[in-house]
Design a protein around this motif. Structure first.
Motif, PDB file in Angstrom:
ATOM      1  N   PHE A   1       0.524  -1.091   0.036  1.00 19.00           N
ATOM      2  CA  PHE A   1       0.371   0.103  -0.111  1.00 19.00           C
ATOM      3  C   PHE A   1       0.858   1.501   0.356  1.00 19.00           C
ATOM      4  O   PHE A   1       0.731   2.284  -0.260  1.00 19.00           O
ATOM      5  CB  PHE A   1      -0.995   0.114   1.206  1.00 19.00           C
ATOM      6  N   ASN A   2       2.567   1.163   0.037  1.00 17.19           N
ATOM      7  CA  ASN A   2       3.058   2.449   0.343  1.00 17.19           C
ATOM      8  C   ASN A   2       4.074   2.118  -1.103  1.00 17.19           C
ATOM      9  O   ASN A   2       4.642   3.673  -0.885  1.00 17.19           O
ATOM     10  CB  ASN A   2       3.752   2.300   1.342  1.00 17.19           C
ATOM     11  N   ASP A   3       4.552   1.475  -0.970  1.00 11.36           N
ATOM     12  CA  ASP A   3       5.869   1.356  -2.303  1.00 11.36           C
ATOM     13  C   ASP A   3       5.710   1.906  -3.306  1.00 11.36           C
ATOM     14  O   ASP A   3       4.444   1.313  -4.653  1.00 11.36           O
ATOM     15  CB  ASP A   3       6.524   0.525  -2.106  1.00 11.36           C
ATOM     16  N   PRO A   4       5.453   2.841  -3.938  1.00 12.05           N
ATOM     17  CA  PRO A   4       5.125   3.436  -5.287  1.00 12.05           C
ATOM     18  C   PRO A   4       5.657   2.341  -6.327  1.00 12.05           C
ATOM     19  O   PRO A   4       4.366   1.777  -8.043  1.00 12.05           O
ATOM     20  CB  PRO A   4       6.052   4.277  -5.549  1.00 12.05           C
ATOM     21  N   PHE A   5       6.533   1.291  -6.617  1.00 11.64           N
ATOM     22  CA  PHE A   5       6.349  -0.411  -7.320  1.00 11.64           C
ATOM     23  C   PHE A   5       5.454  -0.985  -7.218  1.00 11.64           C
ATOM     24  O   PHE A   5       4.288  -1.873  -8.591  1.00 11.64           O
ATOM     25  CB  PHE A   5       7.339  -0.718  -7.013  1.00 11.64           C
ATOM     26  N   TYR A   6       4.527  -1.380  -6.253  1.00 12.68           N
ATOM     27  CA  TYR A   6       3.250  -1.929  -5.861  1.00 12.68           C
ATOM     28  C   TYR A   6       2.092  -1.366  -5.774  1.00 12.68           C
ATOM     29  O   TYR A   6       0.300  -1.728  -6.278  1.00 12.68           O
ATOM     30  CB  TYR A   6       3.725  -2.805  -4.400  1.00 12.68           C
TER      31      TYR A   6
END
Length: 307
Positions: free
Chosen positions: A60-65
């Motif tokens: 929910f916080n890593d831009p990649f995911y």
């Protein structure tokens, strides 16, 4: 003489054991193991350590995911909406027509309409991909033949960012419309004929009989079809994978949660596989489906049955 002997517990266990074992081996245990993996972190050497909710925080916080997950979720809602607005109304209409006493050859029509449901999605997807091909596909030739060439997208039906998801969904609607149709038919055929006759005596038209008598009586079935459609769409994968591949082109415009899960779990071009994050995505899919199903079961279904 009717026997009054009560069934013994070991008889019940003998009959239930095969189904319970098979369900546990292929459904319950893999689900629990997937949930377990979502709380682990995979090290480069292949070992795993407990990570708590770190994977969910990363999702929910890593831009990649975060971006791809949100995009897949929103497009999955759009995918579901197409099925709800097209498949289920069409299935209800077909069921109403095929339960009409005045229609001849009903058995033949039922067989024809239900036949695509029995075919493999791989076969259906491949055939429709060939038919929609912008160079030699029969769909474009038919559209040109009736003078509507102007509506054909230049990129092709499966290459248009605005139409690709709709086209893939409509192919699924064409294949699976027979399932809700059969459920609606079974529900309509279960309505007491006396209620219909009373409606006719009171001067109700065929349209009035359907909406004022038949439709309220099949509302529980409508609810079941709706929740089955939701579960099927939010666990869908093959439809998009067969027609658009794991990248869900064009430019991920047909990406849904199932294809996003596949790329995360098994990797893709330029993306290494990550079993922990893949299990996290799969667990989120399960939680989304479980939440909606519980809301339906403990909210809407009880109200429909009570009414």
């Amino acid at each position: 003489m009717i026997s009054t002997t009560r069934p013994r517990w070991h008889h019940l266990l003998i009959f239930l054991a095969p189904a319970v074992l098979i369900y546990s081996a292929f459904m319950a245990l893999p689900l629990l193991d997937s949930l377990r993996l979502s709380f682990l972190h995979q090290n480069p050497d292949g070992s795993a350590v407990f990570a708590g909710l770190a994977n969910y925080n990363r999702l929910f916080n890593d831009p990649f995911y975060k971006g791809p997950f949100l995009r897949a979720f929103l497009q999955n809602i759009e995918f579901f909406a197409i099925f709800m607005l097209v498949q289920n109304p069409v299935a209800l209409l077909l069921a109403a027509l095929l339960t009409s006493r005045n229609l001849k050859g009903r058995a033949i029509y039922r067989t024809i309409l239900f036949a695509p449901t029995t075919l493999s999605i791989v076969i259906i997807g491949w055939i429709w991909t060939l038919m929609l091909n912008p160079l030699w596909g029969i769909v474009n030739n038919i559209i040109k033949g009736i003078g509507l060439a102007s509506i054909m997208p230049k990129e092709g039906w499966l290459g248009s960012p605005n139409l690709a998801l709709v086209v893939v969904a409509l192919v699924g609607v064409w294949q699976y419309v027979g399932l809700p149709m059969i459920l609606f038919m079974a529900s309509l055929l279960g309505i007491d004929d006396e209620l219909i006759d009373e409606g006719r005596v009171d001067g109700a038209t065929a349209w009035g009989i359907f909406w004022r008598i038949k439709f309220p009586l099949i509302l529980p079935t409508v609810g079941i079809v709706t929740i089955l459609t939701f579960v099927g769409n939010f666990s869908a994968f093959e439809n998009v994978f067969v027609m658009q591949g794991s990248t869900a082109g064009p430019d991920y415009r047909t990406d849904i949660l199932g294809t996003f899960f596949y790329r995360t779990m098994f990797g893709n071009f330029g993306q290494l596989p990550d079993t922990s994050m893949g299990a996290t995505v799969g667990s989120m899919m399960f939680l989304i489906i479980l939440t909606v199903v519980c809301i339906y079961l403990f909210g809407f279904q009880r109200r429909l049955i009570r009414d």
